[in-house]
Design a protein around this motif. Structure first.
Motif, mmCIF file in Angstrom:
data_model
loop_
_atom_site.group_PDB
_atom_site.id
_atom_site.type_symbol
_atom_site.label_atom_id
_atom_site.label_comp_id
_atom_site.label_asym_id
_atom_site.label_seq_id
_atom_site.Cartn_x
_atom_site.Cartn_y
_atom_site.Cartn_z
ATOM 1 N N VAL A 77 -8.273 2.059 -2.679
ATOM 2 C CA VAL A 77 -7.106 1.626 -1.914
ATOM 3 C C VAL A 77 -7.209 2.269 -0.535
ATOM 4 N N THR A 79 -4.951 1.217 2.210
ATOM 5 C CA THR A 79 -3.670 1.211 2.910
ATOM 6 C C THR A 79 -2.539 0.957 1.918
ATOM 7 N N ASP A 81 1.450 -0.069 1.773
ATOM 8 C CA ASP A 81 2.631 -0.528 2.508
ATOM 9 C C ASP A 81 3.841 -0.350 1.597
ATOM 10 N N LYS A 86 3.064 -3.100 -1.304
ATOM 11 C CA LYS A 86 1.752 -3.722 -1.385
ATOM 12 C C LYS A 86 0.656 -2.699 -1.130
ATOM 13 N N LEU A 87 -0.448 -2.872 -1.824
ATOM 14 C CA LEU A 87 -1.617 -2.018 -1.596
ATOM 15 C C LEU A 87 -2.728 -2.888 -1.037
ATOM 16 N N TYR A 88 -3.431 -2.344 -0.044
ATOM 17 C CA TYR A 88 -4.542 -3.097 0.553
ATOM 18 C C TYR A 88 -5.847 -2.350 0.311
ATOM 19 N N SER A 105 -5.075 -7.737 -1.706
ATOM 20 C CA SER A 105 -3.998 -6.775 -1.888
ATOM 21 C C SER A 105 -3.404 -6.914 -3.276
ATOM 22 N N SER A 107 0.425 -6.321 -5.219
ATOM 23 C CA SER A 107 1.837 -5.961 -5.074
ATOM 24 C C SER A 107 2.278 -5.161 -6.282
ATOM 25 N N ILE A 264 -1.197 -5.226 9.300
ATOM 26 C CA ILE A 264 -1.186 -6.613 8.821
ATOM 27 C C ILE A 264 -0.188 -7.423 9.658
#
Lengths: 475, 511
Positions: A77, A79, A81, A86-88, A105, A107, A264
């Motif tokens: 992972v 990023t 948010d 949410k994970l990017y 990503s 959620s 994003i």
């Protein structure tokens, strides 16, 4: 269906996942970039030494996860948010094609951060050379295995548990090991002086070159960027092809510190604290319920810093079982039964080459006020026991035992937990010490010798009042 | 250095041992035939083997193969004639091969014994004993880099050798006649006669248990439990299983391995054995009663107090070989849930087979009828058990597969006695392996080195006692545990923790 996402597949993250599954039907995803499956980090040393294969470090078979509907995702992972939940898997501004491929990503409705820790590096010159590393992750094991054939001499910096393990590992491959310890005796910030001397002796017995009061100044590389020597603060140069950095670990929160800019496509304020405003200090700050300051975001395990630790517990406590307990605890909270993190009487264990060590309760390096101590060591120099107890003058529970260190004698967790929490007196404990004995059958027992030493030191005339373990109940 | 020399000597002696199979010249004479054939078959044999008589063979294989083929032809004829009593069995062929041999080996059995067995033992000890100089403690370094212990070429090679050895021993002993010759001097010393294949096997077995027992004791010398247990195994194999039966037959008593029992000793109730015991007076009756009391009373009582380990890892011969010769392979047992499922079907299947077979045999003994319940042929039950379980499973697979599936293949998947002991251990015993509160770090040493394929860690990490029918109580899980979590203990049956606690010790949250 609620989606719980866990970052990190170590003992705390996986324990959380397993216990959530036991109590709930929600969707569970565990993300790790390190390995596909949960493994026991503590066993990496045995893989290196050839006692077992990596497969054997996995506590659950690979079919377990699907059967229990725990989804596993192998990715780092990059990023988080917290607002959009949410994970990017990439950085906000990364346009690298390669990165974009692992993009996408996930959620979450609830997020558990189980990020683990990372070996400390204190900004030494040359600390990023080839052949310089800590020992924490699977990748650390891989790189150590890769470089091993080229190592003739190794230096280990920092005298803690991982340092001793690393020394034993390298020693098993017939590598000369020099162990740089900043203190004047091994692990004396944690161990009372006698134990510290005791362990030092055992390490030396195993042909490890222990150097006390010596600090690393710089690591020297050759033209290929490979380590060739180190220099200590006293100017001594030691040739080596490997430097093991084992000066402790810190919460692995780098991920949460990545500066947030245009994320994003949205403007985000740069938070002082961490990404999305998560409160960080040395670790991720959590309350008793392991909740971070952000709703629906929890943190467990090595990466955690407790805002209000329990009495007798540190705010950062990176032990296998504390991670496990945090996982169990947070699972309850997430499944609708808010539960405080409440580890009981302190305990821990380790093995220094051939000598096993266990501790229950509090045995600090320096004897606290109003506490007395009793120490016994066998003439072989390979077995010793220390028991701390309250002084007669103590306001609360005079003479009550407060902690034990035992080397070379296994002791029963259950018995010591009960003795310490109920405040049994030192006399009671010594008279009943065989009850705590957890050594295998036929092992020589030393309780009588221990008791006699106490009698001689204090002029008492205590006698043994119980027999060893469960066995005594038969006859 | 000394160790390398030891290994070299051992390997040289081993090669010579294998090489002895090709030594000797062979000449079959009429005299030999006359000695080994009954009168009514002698003429047939003289005709069938006429081309071989008085011929000198320098190749032992050609001689043995030609002889076996000839006798095979004879047996075919006897089969067709249904002349069962004329049939010639392996042991006769073995004796003929032995009698026909002449040459260096025949004339120098003593020297050749020393050069093979003697040097192999010496070399092995030279390799093993210097290990004692290292500090005592668990030293499993490099096991998984060793090609012998990880199913690599060397492991497969050792396995192949063992499998071939067992096939020859059980079915074609004439091809290893020279090995029985090597131990003739020992046999003469102990019982005055030449060595049978079973004497040779018993001797080799005992030597393996002793030499590898010394290795085991040195390896685990920090643990008194391991030392005592191994001394016990070595004692029972040497004195009770090997020497005592020889003494008994020297005294013209029916010989018996006093620690072996039904159903592992599956032929205990076979008619010829019962008849022999009944014909041997008071001592015979004693052996019969002893054998029955052992499994009817001895097993339940001892397992109740100490678990099945009292037998499987302290007394038993199969267990003894597994714990000593087999120790380097213990980590190869499969720990998966699937293997456990297969194990349960197989081992209880064999137990059922053994019981039905024995009932059939006794039925025939008492009634004289060869059909149990009118349709189960007791003779073929008996012979198929002997072949499939007695020879193939326990011998060829049981030991031959040490380097492939771990050292307890037979004990885990096949032994009907282990199944019986296990049922009692599981349901009515004081024995358990206790786990120590919250100390487990799930490292997996215990599971990896469990020879019975028990996933010990699965129990230890959740604080549940290990109560498993298969556990033989070898104590290695406890020995390899780096955190002092596991302990073999006996206490009231009700105190066994059979269900993992909701919350492990060390966590104060509500239960």
């Amino acid at each position: 269906m609620e989606h719980v996402v866990i970052i990190g597949n170590g003992i705390s993250g996986i324990t959380a996942a397993r216990h959530i599954r036991k109590q709930s039907d929600c969707k569970i995803t565990v993300i790790s970039g390190e390995t596909d499956h949960f493994f026991s980090r503590t066993a990496l040393m045995y893989v290196y030494m050839g006692h077992m294969k990596f497969e054997h470090t996995k506590p659950y078979e690979d079919w377990f996860w699907e059967k229990n509907r725990i989804e596993l995702k192998r990715a780092w992972v990059k990023t988080v948010d917290f607002e959009e939940k949410k994970l990017y898997f990439r950085l906000p501004n990364d346009t690298d094609d390669k990165e974009a491929k692992v993009g996408g990503s996930i959620s979450y409705d609830k997020l558990i951060l189980a990020l683990g820790s990372t070996p400390n590096k204190f900004g030494w010159k040359g600390q990023n050379l080839k052949g310089v590393q800590g020992l924490y992750s699977y990748q650390d094991l891989e790189s150590l295995e890769e470089i091993t054939p080229q190592i003739k001499k190794a230096v280990i910096v920092g005298g803690g548990l991982i340092g001793v393990e690393l020394a034993e590992m390298l020693h098993s491959k017939e590598i000369d090991v020099t162990f740089l310890v900043r203190e004047s005796s091994f692990w004396n910030a944690v161990m009372p002086p006698e134990e510290s001397v005791f362990i030092s002796r055992h390490i030396k017995e195993n042909h490890i070159n222990l150097k006390f009061s010596s600090e690393l100044d710089e690591i020297i590389g050759d033209e290929n960027g490979q380590v060739k020597a180190i220099r200590t603060k006293s100017g001594e140069e030691i040739e080596c092809q490997f430097v093991g950095l084992t000066v402790g670990v810190s919460p692995n929160i780098g991920l949460l510190k990545v500066p947030q800019g245009n994320m994003i496509g949205r403007e985000k304020p740069a938070f002082v604290l961490g990404v999305g405003g998560i409160k960080l200090n040395r670790g991720i700050l959590v309350n008793e319920y392991l909740e971070t300051n952000i709703p629906d975001v929890y943190a467990v395990g090595d990466c955690v810093e407790h805002e209000n630790p329990q009495v007798g517990r540190k705010n950062i406590e990176q032990i296998w079982y504390t991670g496990r307990i945090m996982g169990e605890t947070v699972a309850r909270t997430i499944c609708g039964k808010p539960t405080k993190y409440q580890p009981g009487i302190f305990f821990n264990s380790a093995k220094f080459f051939d000598i096993e060590y266990q501790t229950y309760g509090q045995v600090p390096a320096e004897l606290p006020v109003d506490t007395k101590t009793f120490y016994w060591e066998h003439s072989s120099g390979r077995i010793c026991v220390r028991i701390n107890y309250q002084a007669d003058s103590a306001e609360r529970r005079p003479k009550a035992v407060t902690g034990v260190n035992t080397f070379g004698i296994r002791m029963r967790h259950e018995v010591w937990d009960e003795w310490i929490s109920s405040g049994k007196s030192i006399e009671y404990v010594l008279e009943n010490l065989p009850k705590a004995n957890f050594d295998p059958e036929f092992f020589k027992q030393y309780e009588k010798e221990i008791l006699e030493k106490y009698n001689a030191e204090t002029g008492s005339s205590l006698t043994l009042k119980s027999k060893k373990g469960l066995f005594s109940k038969i006859f | 250095m000394l160790q390398k020399l030891g290994l070299f000597i051992f390997l040289a002696a081993f090669m010579l041992f294998v090489g002895t199979l090709g030594m000797n010249n062979y000449t079959l004479t009429n005299e030999i035939l006359e000695k080994n054939f009954k009168e009514d078959a002698l003429l047939d044999a003289k005709i069938e083997l006429a081309s071989m008589v008085d011929q000198n063979y320098s190749n032992s294989y050609t001689f043995t193969a030609e002889l076996s083929e000839g006798i095979n032809q004879l047996n075919k004829v006897y089969n067709a004639q249904q002349a069962w009593d004329k049939k010639i069995y392996e042991d006769t062929i073995l004796t003929i091969v032995k009698s026909s041999a002449n040459g260096y080996l025949v004339d120098n059995k003593g020297i050749m014994f020393l050069l093979t067995f003697g040097l192999a033992i010496f070399g092995a000890l030279l390799f093993i004993i210097p290990e004692a100089q290292k500090p005592a403690g668990i030293k499993n370094n490099g096991i998984y880099f060793n090609p012998a212990m990880t199913r690599k070429w060397l492991g497969i090679g050792i396995g192949t050798f063992l499998i071939l050895f067992y096939i020859a021993l059980y079915f074609k002993p004439q091809y290893i006649a020279n090995w029985t010759m090597l131990v003739d001097p020992v046999s003469k010393l102990i019982n005055g006669g030449e060595a049978s294949r079973w004497f040779m096997y018993g001797f080799l077995y005992t030597i393996s248990v002793l030499v590898m027992g010394i290795r085991y004791i040195i390896k685990y010398r920090h643990s008194k439990y391991q030392i005592f247990r191994t001394l016990s195994i070595m004692f029972f194999q040497t004195c009770i299983a090997f020497i005592l039966p020889e003494i008994m037959s020297n005294l013209n008593l029916p010989s018996a391995d006093l620690k072996n029992m039904w159903p592992l000793d599956y032929s205990f109730f076979f008619n010829y054995r019962i008849d022999k015991l009944l014909a041997s007076g008071a001592f015979g009756i004693f052996l019969l009663v002893w054998g029955i009391v052992l499994f009817v009373v001895g097993v339940p009582v001892m397992v109740y107090f100490f678990g099945k380990r009292w037998y499987c890892s302290w007394v038993c011969g199969c267990g003894g070989l597994a714990e000593t010769l087999g120790d380097p392979f213990r980590q190869l047992s499969n720990k998966s849930l699937k293997a456990w499922k297969i194990e349960r079907y197989l081992i209880y299947g064999v137990l059922a087979f053994a019981i039905i077979m024995t009932i059939g045999v006794l039925y025939t003994y008492f009634t004289g009828s060869y059909n149990l319940l009118g349709f189960i042929p007791t003779e073929s039950l008996k012979s198929s058990y002997g072949f499939l379980i007695g020879s193939i499973f326990s011998g060829v697979v049981g030991t031959g597969f040490y380097p492939l599936m771990g050292n307890r293949v037979w004990c885990r998947f096949g032994c009907p006695l282990a199944a019986y002991l296990g049922i009692i251990q599981r349901f009515k015993s004081k024995f358990r392996i206790t786990t120590n509160g919250g100390q487990c770090i799930s490292c997996g040493n215990c599971s990896t080195h469990c020879e019975m394929g028990i996933d010990v860690r699965a129990y230890a990490q959740k604080g549940q006692d290990i109560v498993r029918s298969s556990c033989v109580g070898c104590g290695v899980c406890s020995a390899v545990c780096p955190r002092g979590v596991l302990n073999l203990e006996n206490a009231e049956t009700g105190t066994r923790v059979m269900i993992a606690p909701d919350v492990l010790l060390g966590n104060l949250m509500e239960k």
